[in-house]
Every structure is written in C-alpha cells, then in structure tokens.
Design a protein around this motif. Structure first.
Motif, short mmCIF file in Angstrom:
data_model
loop_
_atom_site.label_atom_id
_atom_site.label_comp_id
_atom_site.label_asym_id
_atom_site.label_seq_id
_atom_site.Cartn_x
_atom_site.Cartn_y
_atom_site.Cartn_z
N GLY A 66 26.88 25.15 36.93
CA GLY A 66 26.94 24.82 35.50
C GLY A 66 26.98 23.34 35.20
N ASP A 67 27.20 23.04 33.92
CA ASP A 67 27.25 21.66 33.44
C ASP A 67 28.52 20.97 33.95
N GLU A 68 28.41 19.65 34.15
CA GLU A 68 29.53 18.86 34.65
C GLU A 68 30.14 18.05 33.51
N TYR A 69 31.47 17.89 33.58
CA TYR A 69 32.21 17.13 32.58
C TYR A 69 33.25 16.25 33.27
N GLN A 93 37.33 15.69 37.02
CA GLN A 93 35.93 16.08 37.01
C GLN A 93 35.81 17.59 37.18
N SER A 102 28.34 6.88 34.76
CA SER A 102 27.76 7.43 33.54
C SER A 102 27.26 6.31 32.65
N ARG A 146 33.18 21.24 36.65
CA ARG A 146 31.84 21.81 36.51
C ARG A 146 31.99 23.31 36.29
N ARG A 147 31.17 23.86 35.44
CA ARG A 147 31.27 25.30 35.17
C ARG A 147 30.71 26.10 36.34
N SER A 171 30.72 14.68 28.34
CA SER A 171 29.53 15.10 29.07
C SER A 171 28.86 13.86 29.65
N ARG A 172 28.21 14.03 30.77
CA ARG A 172 27.53 12.92 31.43
C ARG A 172 26.02 13.12 31.21
N LEU A 173 25.50 12.51 30.15
CA LEU A 173 24.11 12.75 29.78
C LEU A 173 23.15 12.05 30.73
N ARG A 174 23.57 10.92 31.28
CA ARG A 174 22.77 10.23 32.28
C ARG A 174 23.70 9.48 33.23
#
Length: 329
Positions: A190-193, A252, A221, A254-255, A212-215
């Motif tokens: 899943g997405d990481e935060y 940190q 980040s 992640r789903r 959220s880490r978009l890039r």
C-alpha cells in the motif's frame, strides 16, 4: 524590570534538511539565541546564524565527538542541544548527565527509546504485539522458501533508504548469505506515510501529523502533503506508547494488503520534511524546545491539510566568511 535572558540553543547537523528545518523554526522565536554546528565547513545551515555562532565539530562516530561537543556546550553556555544526526543521538543520550553538569539539556528521546528505534529488528519485536507490523526476521535465521515474494531487505541499523532493496525470489534471497546485520521484511503493497509525532514528558502524544510522500529523491521527500487520517494518527500514537517516546520522532507507515497502516520504522529525530508540518500548524521544534525547558505543552495541537513542493535555496557570503577547517581542532 530586566529582560529575560534568551535561551541559547545549539543545533548539530546544520548541513542536513532536518538541521536546517530546526534552525529556521527556532529563528522565529525572539527568546532564543541560535548556534549551529556541523563537521563540514560548507554545511549550508551554518550560514543561517551569525559568524560567531558557527561551529565545526568532530564526526559523530569519532572518539573525540562527545568530549568536544560537551566542551563546546560549556564554553558557549548552551542551554538546550538539538542533535539532528542519527549516529550522534545515542552517544549524546548516553552522556546526558555530562551535558546536564555543564548546564545543557539534550532535547532528544531517552537512550532506551533511541536504541530500540535505531535497531529495526528490536523495533519490530517491540511493536509486533500492539500494532500491525510486516513479518520481520534476520537474514541468517530464515528459511527462504517459507516467504512470499517479493521481500524487502535492509540493514538492521541505518538511516534513510541506504541499503534498502527488493528481492524477487528465494534463490536471490539465499544468494545474499547469512549476514546477521541484515533484515528481511514482508513487502507491504500500500501507500507509504510519514507521521511526525511529538509526545510530552508523560508520554502523551500532543500531535501526530501524517504526511504523504508525493516524490522522494535520495530518501528525502521533495514533495508531499499532510493528511488528516485518524487511523494513521492513532497508529502513530500506539507506536509512541510502545517505544516510550518523549520528544519528537518520525513514524514511517505503509498500508498492508488489508489496507491497515503497518509499521516500517521509526526515526527518533526531526525529519527533513519538518517544514511542512510546521507550516500545517504544528511547530514541533518550538514545542520540543518548550518541552526541554520543562514548560507545559498543549494537550493537543491541530493541523491542516497542506501540500508542499521543495526547492534549493542559495546562501551567498564572502569567501572570508567560510568557517575555517582549523576551527574544529
């Protein structure tokens, strides 16, 4: 009535994004005198403070580091020390009494918390019973055929994304050998935060700000957004309780395949993306300073959703203003 004496604050790791974030935050306070330190005379954060407040220090792993920094704190009458460098933190926390003896409070979590966080295997063991964590084992102790692939392989200790890579099958995992300092973890899809988390002196979490880490560029980040997500915030609170956090840490997450936030790791220091959390309404460096000074913190600090893109910023100065290498000797 005389004016209150300003608090003298030394920030180490002035060349990194985290050090610069702390310096910029505390520079907005009118009750603080800032000092900056780094092992590199060209560290950009050194030049965010006046020339007399710039200091070169020994590398964090050198034998002389602690002695040199304690002497610097005594000489410069430092009230509060912020270290933003992973390798410095446990060494300084182990010498907290020496710093106290020269009048300097270390603004960092306890040595026990630091040691658990900086050992990813110990962290997984500590948290596996109280929140979702990926399956984790030491490379030398696993049966490669019993894992689902891909898996993530990373150093047991270390900062950022250095040494982290994905392994696609059992044969490739077996080819890595049996290094006891290497960790194997189940891959989370899943997405990481990243959740910037601050706990007060009683361990109560004052703020947990998911990002959220978009890039990401080289583990840092460079574009992101704060995310109002109660599940992420609650997971970070549970991590903070499990590690006994007092102060600031970056959790940190992640789903997993079920969509639940699961723990990846904890950086027990200020993250480089801290300016976004500050801009969103939670000035963690300033709150951490108040915590170090024994001042009461709010029970809760709300934040707003906000996005950021980051860019390089230039600092211009005369060549004669560059800190001399000899200053650290």
């Amino acid at each position: 009535m005389s004016e209150p004496t300003p608090t003298r604050v030394l920030v180490t790791g002035a060349g990194g994004p985290a050090g610069i974030a702390v310096l910029r935050s505390l520079a907005r306070r009118d009750d603080v005198v800032l000092l900056a330190a780094d092992m590199d005379p060209l560290a950009s954060g050194l030049y965010l403070v006046d020339a007399p407040a710039r200091h070169l220090v020994r590398p964090g792993l050198s034998e002389e580091f602690v002695d040199h920094l304690v002497a610097l704190c005594e000489r410069e009458r430092v009230d509060v020390l912020f270290s933003t460098v992973d390798v410095e933190l446990p060494r300084l926390a182990a010498e907290r009494k020496r710093l106290d003896a020269v009048g300097t409070t270390l603004a960092a979590p306890s040595l026990e918390t630091l040691e658990v966080c900086l050992d990813k295997y110990a962290l997984a063991q500590r948290c596996t019973e109280v929140l979702p964590t990926p399956r984790t084992a030491l490379l030398g102790e696993i049966d490669a055929d019993s894992w689902d692939y891909p898996v993530i392989v990373k150093p047991r200790r270390g900062a950022g994304s250095r040494g982290v890579h994905q392994v696609e099958d059992a044969a490739a995992l077996r080819a890595l050998g049996s290094d006891e300092d290497t960790l194997v973890q189940a891959h989370l899809p899943g997405d990481e935060y990243s959740v910037d988390t601050l706990a007060d002196a009683d361990g109560h979490v004052v703020a947990a700000v998911p990002r959220s880490r978009l890039r990401v560029d080289s583990g840092v980040s460079v574009a992101g957004a704060t995310v109002a997500d109660p599940e992420l915030e609650e997971t970070a609170r549970r991590v903070a309780a499990a590690i006994g956090l007092v102060g600031v840490a970056n959790v940190q997450l992640r789903r997993d395949a079920e969509g639940r936030p699961a723990l990846l790791e904890v950086n027990p220091r200020f993250p480089g993306a801290m300016p976004l959390t500050v801009a969103a309404g939670v000035d963690m460096p300033s709150l951490a300073l108040d915590l170090a000074l024994g001042r009461p913190l709010p029970a809760e600090v709300p934040f707003r959703e906000l996005a950021v893109v980051r860019y390089l910023e230039d600092v211009f100065l005369a060549p004669s203003d560059v800190v001399a290498e000899e200053a650290a000797r």
